[in-house]
Scaffold this motif. Structure first.
Motif, PDB file in Angstrom:
ATOM      1  N   ARG A   1       0.812  -1.216   0.000  1.00  0.00           N
ATOM      2  CA  ARG A   1       0.000   0.000   0.000  1.00  0.00           C
ATOM      3  C   ARG A   1       0.849   1.272   0.000  1.00  0.00           C
ATOM      4  NH1 ARG A   1      -5.502   0.477  -0.716  1.00  0.00           N
ATOM      5  NH2 ARG A   1      -6.237  -1.665  -0.794  1.00  0.00           N
ATOM      6  N   SER A   2       2.108   1.172   0.364  1.00  0.00           N
ATOM      7  CA  SER A   2       2.928   2.366   0.565  1.00  0.00           C
ATOM      8  C   SER A   2       3.190   3.138  -0.717  1.00  0.00           C
ATOM      9  CB  SER A   2       4.266   1.981   1.200  1.00  0.00           C
ATOM     10  OG  SER A   2       5.094   1.300   0.261  1.00  0.00           O
ATOM     11  N   GLY A   3       3.195   2.444  -1.849  1.00  0.00           N
ATOM     12  CA  GLY A   3       3.557   3.092  -3.107  1.00  0.00           C
ATOM     13  C   GLY A   3       5.059   3.195  -3.310  1.00  0.00           C
ATOM     14  N   ILE A   4       5.832   2.725  -2.350  1.00  0.00           N
ATOM     15  CA  ILE A   4       7.297   2.750  -2.435  1.00  0.00           C
ATOM     16  C   ILE A   4       7.779   1.430  -3.020  1.00  0.00           C
ATOM     17  CG2 ILE A   4       9.423   2.839  -1.064  1.00  0.00           C
ATOM     18  CD1 ILE A   4       7.957   4.664   0.899  1.00  0.00           C
ATOM     19  N   PRO A   5       8.570   1.454  -4.091  1.00  0.00           N
ATOM     20  CA  PRO A   5       9.037   0.209  -4.698  1.00  0.00           C
ATOM     21  C   PRO A   5      10.044  -0.525  -3.814  1.00  0.00           C
ATOM     22  CG  PRO A   5      10.072   2.095  -5.761  1.00  0.00           C
ATOM     23  CD  PRO A   5       9.025   2.645  -4.827  1.00  0.00           C
ATOM     24  N   ASP A   6       9.993  -1.852  -3.862  1.00  0.00           N
ATOM     25  CA  ASP A   6      10.921  -2.704  -3.103  1.00  0.00           C
ATOM     26  C   ASP A   6      11.008  -2.237  -1.654  1.00  0.00           C
ATOM     27  OD1 ASP A   6      12.700  -4.803  -2.711  1.00  0.00           O
ATOM     28  OD2 ASP A   6      14.454  -3.624  -3.300  1.00  0.00           O
ATOM     29  N   ALA A   7       9.843  -2.109  -1.024  1.00  0.00           N
ATOM     30  CA  ALA A   7       9.758  -1.492   0.301  1.00  0.00           C
ATOM     31  C   ALA A   7      10.132  -2.456   1.421  1.00  0.00           C
ATOM     32  CB  ALA A   7       8.349  -0.964   0.538  1.00  0.00           C
ATOM     33  N   ARG A   8      10.713  -1.905   2.458  1.00  0.00           N
ATOM     34  CA  ARG A   8      10.958  -2.601   3.716  1.00  0.00           C
ATOM     35  C   ARG A   8      10.230  -1.830   4.818  1.00  0.00           C
ATOM     36  NH1 ARG A   8      12.385  -5.317   0.260  1.00  0.00           N
ATOM     37  NH2 ARG A   8      14.315  -6.525   0.006  1.00  0.00           N
ATOM     38  N   VAL A   9       9.752  -2.559   5.828  1.00  0.00           N
ATOM     39  CA  VAL A   9       8.973  -1.961   6.914  1.00  0.00           C
ATOM     40  C   VAL A   9       9.640  -2.278   8.242  1.00  0.00           C
ATOM     41  CG1 VAL A   9       6.711  -1.846   8.032  1.00  0.00           C
ATOM     42  CG2 VAL A   9       6.861  -2.295   5.563  1.00  0.00           C
ATOM     43  N   PHE A  10       9.818  -1.243   9.062  1.00  0.00           N
ATOM     44  CA  PHE A  10      10.333  -1.418  10.424  1.00  0.00           C
ATOM     45  C   PHE A  10       9.300  -0.869  11.388  1.00  0.00           C
ATOM     46  CE2 PHE A  10      12.708   0.345  14.105  1.00  0.00           C
ATOM     47  CZ  PHE A  10      13.234  -0.850  14.591  1.00  0.00           C
ATOM     48  N   PHE A  11       8.841  -1.714  12.325  1.00  0.00           N
ATOM     49  CA  PHE A  11       7.788  -1.316  13.251  1.00  0.00           C
ATOM     50  C   PHE A  11       8.357  -0.711  14.532  1.00  0.00           C
ATOM     51  CE2 PHE A  11       5.461  -4.549  10.762  1.00  0.00           C
ATOM     52  CZ  PHE A  11       4.341  -3.810  10.437  1.00  0.00           C
TER      53      PHE A  11
END
Length: 418
Positions: A95-105
């Motif tokens: 959903r972010s729209g950022i390609p090849d995204a990584r998420v840190f919580f």
């Protein structure tokens, strides 16, 4: 209540604000309504500072949390795999729209912005950052450093060299009264001058809210972030979009505030509405940027099984029920109704979707309207650079009937104190 207030003051710091001349204790809630310890019911248009995005006691969220609690696992730390965390990260990355995204919580918007700044300064090997006047990004040393509101800047000590761009406040300052086109031109001129005069060496990033939350829901024209990013890209400077308040479809027009600007940020921070009251936040970024953090880092509680169980249920509900469209529709009722109010104390009504601010003529008038709304059964927020803005961020599933009910109370209060 006097007894609880006295106890509160006996153990809590005085710089921690509490609302109303006669503070209330909220003890139950259902939908968009809460009840205080005296049994009085309120329609809630502030939703825990735009956090209870689905209101109170939504079965889908409650049941998701209860299922996780029944496993006996509330916490494991991220040293172990957490299925709920991975599933939510996948959804947010898509959903972010950022390609090849990584998420840190993380646990809060402050921590999310702190993490984004850590990533950006590592990636660029620079402690020089850009921020925006009238912006707010949190309460830690790093996030206070990039907050452009003196009242929320508890310390001048900073780990960064910070240069500020002009704000989105279009009622005051050098950009007052400008057309959108001229505003964008002036903003680019300002950015180029700041880079040429008050920065040294590489600049790590620009951190910006698409709509300034604590600053009173002020904003520049759509396209501002794209105009800035064109200049930033010339220098390799990263763009951080602080979506703590603007995310999850709240603006109605888009799922993220940055999408109104025709640009994709390098890093995006989120919090508040995704947890619907559970502590949940984080940062999303391109892998090539995120992975440049050297050394080991993790968040002990960030993305824990209970919070991410809630987060999955919240995000699924927002998408499945198209609450972005509801925010546009119901927010339109409020914005149109408020703009039609003929009251000499109203300077401006601004906002998008269910993120609405009413700029009033003075702090005294703002406080009077604020208290009258509470008296008549409506909870709203207040803020702005000079404390003259009534702020509203109701649950995204607010109904049209509830919107009209709240509008009637607001309209009455604005007329009462005219």
């Amino acid at each position: 209540m006097d007894e609880l207030l006295s106890r509160h003051r006996g153990v809590m710091p005085s710089w921690m604000p509490i609302y109303y001349e006669q503070p209330i204790e909220i003890v139950t809630g259902k939908g968009s309504r809460v009840t205080d310890s005296n049994g009085k019911s309120y329609l809630d248009f502030f939703a825990g500072v735009l956090t209870n995005s689905l209101g109170y006691d939504l079965p889908e969220v409650r049941e998701a949390v209860e299922r996780q609690l029944r496993t006996g696992i509330v916490h494991t730390s991220t040293l172990y795999l957490i299925r709920q965390q991975v599933e939510l990260a996948e959804k947010i990355a898509r959903r972010s729209g950022i390609p090849d995204a990584r998420v840190f919580f993380t646990n809060s918007g402050t921590e999310a912005n702190e993490a984004a700044l850590q990533v950006a300064t590592n990636a660029r090997r620079s402690s020089t950052v850009l921020a925006v006047r009238n912006g707010y990004h949190g309460r830690t040393a790093a996030t206070i450093a990039v907050t452009g509101i003196r009242a929320w800047s508890a310390s001048a000590l900073s780990p960064f060299n910070v240069s500020y761009l002009h704000s989105g406040d279009r009622l005051r300052g050098l950009f007052k009264g400008m057309s959108d086109e001229r505003y964008l031109e002036a903003a680019v001129e300002d950015l180029r001058e700041v880079l040429a005069t008050t920065t040294a060496g590489a600049v790590a990033c620009l951190i910006v809210e698409p709509i300034q939350g604590v600053g009173g829901f002020t904003r520049g024209p759509d396209g501002l972030l794209a105009a800035w990013k064109e200049v930033l890209d010339e220098h390799g400077i990263l763009l951080i979009s602080d979506e703590v308040q603007t995310g999850w479809g709240r603006t109605g027009e888009h799922f993220w505030g940055y999408q109104a600007h025709g640009v994709t940020p390098d890093l995006l921070t989120f919090a508040k509405g995704i947890g619907n009251g559970f502590a949940l936040a984080g940062v999303v970024g391109r892998a090539e940027v995120i992975e440049q953090v050297e050394g080991t880092s993790f968040s002990t509680f960030g993305g824990n099984p209970v919070a991410t169980a809630a987060g999955n249920a919240v995000l699924d509900y927002i998408v499945d029920h198209d609450l972005q469209a509801n925010a546009a529709r119901v927010g339109g009722i409020l914005l149109d109704g408020l703009r039609a109010v003929d009251s000499p104390i109203v300077v401006e009504v601004r906002g998008k979707g269910l993120m609405i601010g009413i700029e009033l003529t003075s702090v005294a008038k703002t406080g009077a309207v604020f208290e009258s709304c509470k008296r008549d059964g409506l909870l709203v927020g207040k803020g702005g650079l000079y404390g003259t803005t009534i702020r509203m961020g109701p649950p995204l599933n607010l109904t049209e009937e509830e919107a009209r009910e709240g509008l009637e109370i607001l309209t009455s209060a604005l007329h009462e104190h005219a």
